[in-house]
Design a protein around this motif. Sequence first.
Motif, PDB file in Angstrom:
ATOM      1  N   GLY A  39      41.870  96.573  41.734  1.00 31.66           N
ATOM      2  CA  GLY A  39      42.050  97.168  40.420  1.00 31.66           C
ATOM      3  C   GLY A  39      43.149  96.533  39.603  1.00 31.66           C
ATOM      4  N   MET A  40      43.764  95.465  40.099  1.00 36.63           N
ATOM      5  CA  MET A  40      44.842  94.809  39.373  1.00 36.63           C
ATOM      6  C   MET A  40      44.290  94.148  38.117  1.00 36.63           C
ATOM      7  SD  MET A  40      47.328  91.876  40.848  1.00 36.63           S
ATOM      8  CE  MET A  40      48.877  92.703  41.061  1.00 36.63           C
ATOM      9  N   SER A  41      45.082  94.098  37.082  1.00 40.20           N
ATOM     10  CA  SER A  41      44.685  93.478  35.828  1.00 40.20           C
ATOM     11  C   SER A  41      45.553  92.262  35.555  1.00 40.20           C
ATOM     12  CB  SER A  41      44.845  94.482  34.686  1.00 40.20           C
ATOM     13  OG  SER A  41      44.565  93.882  33.447  1.00 40.20           O
ATOM     14  N   VAL A  42      44.938  91.225  35.024  1.00 32.94           N
ATOM     15  CA  VAL A  42      45.687  90.028  34.627  1.00 32.94           C
ATOM     16  C   VAL A  42      45.142  89.575  33.290  1.00 32.94           C
ATOM     17  CG1 VAL A  42      44.166  88.435  35.848  1.00 32.94           C
ATOM     18  CG2 VAL A  42      46.494  87.746  35.333  1.00 32.94           C
ATOM     19  N   THR A  43      46.025  89.099  32.427  1.00 33.46           N
ATOM     20  CA  THR A  43      45.594  88.526  31.166  1.00 33.46           C
ATOM     21  C   THR A  43      45.522  87.033  31.376  1.00 33.46           C
ATOM     22  OG1 THR A  43      46.638  90.274  29.896  1.00 33.46           O
ATOM     23  CG2 THR A  43      46.150  88.243  28.727  1.00 33.46           C
TER      24      THR A  43
ATOM     25  N   LEU B  41      38.143  91.512  46.929  1.00 38.01           N
ATOM     26  CA  LEU B  41      39.048  90.971  45.918  1.00 38.01           C
ATOM     27  C   LEU B  41      38.501  91.365  44.550  1.00 38.01           C
ATOM     28  CD1 LEU B  41      39.741  87.330  47.207  1.00 38.01           C
ATOM     29  CD2 LEU B  41      41.264  89.307  47.351  1.00 38.01           C
ATOM     30  N   VAL B  42      39.328  92.011  43.757  1.00 40.16           N
ATOM     31  CA  VAL B  42      38.923  92.470  42.432  1.00 40.16           C
ATOM     32  C   VAL B  42      40.072  92.189  41.470  1.00 40.16           C
ATOM     33  CG1 VAL B  42      38.265  94.468  41.025  1.00 40.16           C
ATOM     34  CG2 VAL B  42      37.496  94.313  43.408  1.00 40.16           C
ATOM     35  N   LEU B  43      39.754  91.575  40.354  1.00 37.29           N
ATOM     36  CA  LEU B  43      40.789  91.287  39.365  1.00 37.29           C
ATOM     37  C   LEU B  43      40.186  91.331  37.972  1.00 37.29           C
ATOM     38  CD1 LEU B  43      43.833  90.517  39.258  1.00 37.29           C
ATOM     39  CD2 LEU B  43      43.089  88.145  39.082  1.00 37.29           C
TER      40      LEU B  43
ATOM     41  N   LEU C 281      34.795  89.872  44.185  1.00 41.41           N
ATOM     42  CA  LEU C 281      34.317  88.959  45.213  1.00 41.41           C
ATOM     43  C   LEU C 281      34.430  89.592  46.586  1.00 41.41           C
ATOM     44  CD1 LEU C 281      35.980  85.582  44.126  1.00 41.41           C
ATOM     45  CD2 LEU C 281      33.688  86.417  43.571  1.00 41.41           C
ATOM     46  N   LYS C 282      33.466  89.296  47.413  1.00 37.02           N
ATOM     47  CA  LYS C 282      33.533  89.638  48.831  1.00 37.02           C
ATOM     48  C   LYS C 282      33.754  88.322  49.564  1.00 37.02           C
ATOM     49  CE  LYS C 282      31.166  91.861  52.654  1.00 37.02           C
ATOM     50  NZ  LYS C 282      29.961  92.544  53.105  1.00 37.02           N
ATOM     51  N   VAL C 283      34.939  88.190  50.168  1.00 30.33           N
ATOM     52  CA  VAL C 283      35.335  86.954  50.829  1.00 30.33           C
ATOM     53  C   VAL C 283      35.559  87.240  52.307  1.00 30.33           C
ATOM     54  CG1 VAL C 283      37.034  85.073  50.887  1.00 30.33           C
ATOM     55  CG2 VAL C 283      36.407  86.133  48.692  1.00 30.33           C
ATOM     56  N   GLU C 284      34.917  86.445  53.146  1.00 24.99           N
ATOM     57  CA  GLU C 284      35.071  86.565  54.597  1.00 24.99           C
ATOM     58  C   GLU C 284      35.305  85.176  55.176  1.00 24.99           C
ATOM     59  OE1 GLU C 284      31.413  88.381  55.852  1.00 24.99           O
ATOM     60  OE2 GLU C 284      31.986  90.355  55.084  1.00 24.99           O
TER      61      GLU C 284
ATOM     62  N   GLU D 274      43.288  82.825  39.399  1.00 19.31           N
ATOM     63  CA  GLU D 274      44.410  83.766  39.490  1.00 19.31           C
ATOM     64  C   GLU D 274      44.224  84.722  40.667  1.00 19.31           C
ATOM     65  OE1 GLU D 274      48.148  85.094  38.169  1.00 19.31           O
ATOM     66  OE2 GLU D 274      47.012  83.314  37.611  1.00 19.31           O
ATOM     67  N   MET D 275      42.988  85.136  40.895  1.00 17.20           N
ATOM     68  CA  MET D 275      42.674  86.034  42.012  1.00 17.20           C
ATOM     69  C   MET D 275      43.067  85.393  43.344  1.00 17.20           C
ATOM     70  SD  MET D 275      38.885  87.329  43.139  1.00 17.20           S
ATOM     71  CE  MET D 275      38.674  88.511  41.826  1.00 17.20           C
ATOM     72  N   PHE D 276      42.637  84.158  43.552  1.00 24.29           N
ATOM     73  CA  PHE D 276      42.951  83.481  44.809  1.00 24.29           C
ATOM     74  C   PHE D 276      44.439  83.186  44.934  1.00 24.29           C
ATOM     75  CE2 PHE D 276      38.339  82.048  45.050  1.00 24.29           C
ATOM     76  CZ  PHE D 276      38.031  82.963  46.050  1.00 24.29           C
TER      77      PHE D 276
END
Length: 156
Positions: free
Chosen positions: A148-152, A28-30, A45-48, A135-137
């Motif tokens: 690689g998604m971007s959020v403000t 997960l990357v934001l 984050l590395k989520v398992e 926002e990522m979750f």
Amino acid sequence: MSNTFYNEILIEHNLHPTHKHELPDANLVLEGVNPSCGDDIWLKLKVENDEIVDGAFVGDGCAISQASADMMLDLIIGKKKDEALRLANLFLEMIKGTAKGDELEPLEEASILQDVSHMPARVKCAVLGWHTMEEMFKKAAEGKIIPGMSVTTENK
């Protein structure tokens, strides 16, 4: 808490962040951006099995945004997603001034940022990493996050 202790912790997390590095196996990357001052971080984050097994951030910003992101990662790595979101909620309540005293103990060192609530111009700096994680979750749960998604991020 003394102002000296606050400054020492803030400086240590800013100058020697434990979690400021690349994380090639993050799933997960934001990007989180604070347009009011130019803070820009990529939370990785590395989520398992709903557990945050590793995390990092890269980017640039003021001492508060960088230290807050580092302290957040100290807290959430090894935790289940729901616990990380509970900590984020507690942190945001602290910044809003609605959580105080003993109820802040789960935030550990991050509770030193409580005084940021009295500095409106710095609030968005302190919450950048936390809002980015939320926002990522949220986007991941909706199936709307891609690497690689971007959020403000905005102050809520």
